[in-house]
Design an enzyme around this catalytic site. Structure first.
Site, mmCIF file in Angstrom:
data_model
loop_
_atom_site.group_PDB
_atom_site.id
_atom_site.type_symbol
_atom_site.label_atom_id
_atom_site.label_comp_id
_atom_site.label_asym_id
_atom_site.label_seq_id
_atom_site.Cartn_x
_atom_site.Cartn_y
_atom_site.Cartn_z
ATOM 1 N N GLY A 85 0.848 -1.189 0.000
ATOM 2 C CA GLY A 85 0.000 0.000 0.000
ATOM 3 C C GLY A 85 0.879 1.233 0.000
ATOM 4 O O GLY A 85 1.347 1.690 -1.024
ATOM 5 N N HIS A 141 0.637 -3.548 -8.903
ATOM 6 C CA HIS A 141 1.904 -3.702 -8.166
ATOM 7 C C HIS A 141 1.907 -2.857 -6.899
ATOM 8 O O HIS A 141 2.906 -2.797 -6.187
ATOM 9 C CB HIS A 141 3.093 -3.367 -9.054
ATOM 10 C CG HIS A 141 3.439 -1.897 -9.152
ATOM 11 N ND1 HIS A 141 2.514 -0.920 -9.405
ATOM 12 C CD2 HIS A 141 4.640 -1.257 -9.022
ATOM 13 C CE1 HIS A 141 3.117 0.263 -9.439
ATOM 14 N NE2 HIS A 141 4.408 0.088 -9.208
#
Length: 473
Positions: A372, A395
């Site tokens: 994140g 990604h």
């Protein structure tokens, strides 16, 4: 306003077309040589109107020549497919227009077979970040990206989370003592470590690659700038994972993100320039220049790309081994994956070259890591093998703001408050990497439920990033 930069739209308003002459004009504009903005615009208008009269001009002769040879260059230019080509988009409502335009253009390449755009997508160079493109027997250096083989690596230790909180200063010291950050930074000769990757025969493939070996050794086990990081955090398995052999619970884990450092960046720059010389695409598509794998140049790049990928993996291995030894902890599992790379894969029964520029491989059963930000969770995932996504997933969360906008709009006190609220210690990093500069990771994950299953979550607790303004990402 006098010194405001002249851009392509300004020149198009004067009557310039989107071709290589426009590019030449923009190169000349960088020189300026004392002209004001208005004076430069007048000059550009004059050269466009009467290019013959500027063929001997010291500053504008290259532009004049370009304008007079536009038709000849156009005849030698490779044609793109006409009309909009179809591809699958995940989380389209959160993807900026620039990324969509770049993917639309990539799909028009004559070698393009299929494409997909991941929910973390944003504009980049050539292929957008979060773009996946399958091509027929051709490789696009800018479809792979500048940081070749950039990857995630995760070590899960047989250590309960409480140990991280009780020995916070120890973990912080371990990170500080065993990592090095920043574009161009590396280790002194007495600090360097050896690794099998340095014996890779690809380093002897040609003089260009050979002269990069010492730089590679210097930076082995270091991390880049930008969004690259090394962080300790808590890994939570809500259910026992029989495949990994890890019981339900919360463990201390190490997560790293970086790539092939100066080695990869130099390879990318060299072969992108070579591809542009060999592959004459329309001006707007120049950054998508490709090389056939039937050519010596294409094979050279393929070899160098794979070397950079192996080197990136070795860098993570060195970091994880050094930190693991310093902790004296037993590792339960290590998972890693590239996300700036090209692979030979099958798509609908045909062998293709799959470029994943900022996208995670997600073939059925394949493990991957989707982070994140410094203050939001990341996820260990298992791919579902969705063919429409070309066996890929995001990604990361993906940028919501450009670096410049983040620096201008995010207050440092707001970042400090967010980090404090989440119990996170930050070492280094700038406002351009603040969590607010990124998309909501939970929304990104929701947009790709068809692509991956979440196995476990990772919550950052001690985060180290470059603190020197490096942008090697």
């Amino acid at each position: 306003m006098e010194n405001k930069r002249i851009n392509g739209n300004d020149l198009i308003a004067l009557g310039y077309e989107e071709n290589f002459a426009l590019g030449e004009a923009l190169k000349i504009n960088k020189k300026r040589l004392g002209f004001t903005r208005e004076e430069m615009l007048l000059k550009f208008a004059e050269v466009l109107a009467t290019p013959d009269s500027y063929l001997e001009d010291g500053l504008f002769k290259s532009l004049a020549s370009a304008l007079l040879n536009v038709d000849e260059v156009a005849k030698a230019t490779i044609s793109l497919k006409e009309g909009k080509q179809q591809y699958t988009i995940y989380g389209e409502s959160q993807i900026e227009e620039g990324a969509l335009r770049q993917m639309d253009l990539a799909m028009k390449l004559p070698v393009a077979v299929a494409g997909a755009l991941m929910p973390d997508a944003h504009q980049g160079y050539g292929l957008p970040i979060g773009g996946v493109l399958a091509t027929h027997h051709a490789v696009i250096p800018y479809g792979v990206g500048v940081d070749i083989g950039c990857r995630m690596a995760l070590s899960i230790f047989d250590v309960p989370e409480e140990h991280l909180y009780l020995h916070h200063d120890l973990y912080k010291k371990v990170i500080m003592d065993n990592t090095k950050f920043g574009a161009g930074h590396g280790y002194l000769k007495h600090e360097r470590v050896d690794h099998a990757v340095l014996a890779n025969k690809a380093f002897e493939a040609n003089d260009f690659i050979r002269q990069l070996k010492d730089k590679a050794w210097t930076q082995l086990g270091s991390s880049g700038g930008g969004n690259h990081f090394v962080e300790f955090g808590v890994m939570e398995f809500k259910e026992t994972d029989r495949t990994l052999g890890i019981e339900k619970g919360r463990y201390v884990a190490l997560l790293t993100h970086s790539g092939s450092r100066g080695l990869g960046a130099t390879i990318a720059d060299h072969y992108t320039k070579l591809a542009k010389k060999l592959c004459s695409l329309p001006y707007e598509a120049q950054n998508l220049a490709y090389m056939s794998l039937d050519t010596a140049e294409g094979q050279e790049y393929w070899l160098a790309m794979n070397l950079a990928g192996d080197y990136a993996s070795a860098c993570h291995e060195v970091i994880h081994e050094k930190i693991g030894r310093a902790l004296g902890a037993e590792r339960l599992a290590m998972i890693e994956n590239h996300h700036n790379f090209a692979w030979k894969e099958l798509h609908q029964g045909e062998e293709v070259i799959v470029h994943r520029k900022g996208a995670t491989p997600a073939a059925k059963g394949v493990l991957g890591i989707i982070p994140g930000s410094m203050a939001t969770p990341g996820f260990l995932v298992r791919g579902k093998g969705k063919e429409e996504a070309i066996h890929s997933a995001s990604h990361g969360a993906g940028r919501l703001m450009s670096r410049t906008k983040a620096i201008k709009t995010i207050a440092r006190k707001d970042l400090k408050s967010m980090l404090s609220d989440n119990g996170i210690t930050l070492i280094g990093a700038g406002l351009d990497e603040a969590p607010m500069a990124y998309k909501n990771i939970h929304e990104v994950m929701a947009a790709q439920e068809d692509l991956v299953d979440i196995i476990a979550s990772f919550s950052p607790k001690i985060v180290r990033m470059a603190d020197d303004g490096s942008r090697e990402d």
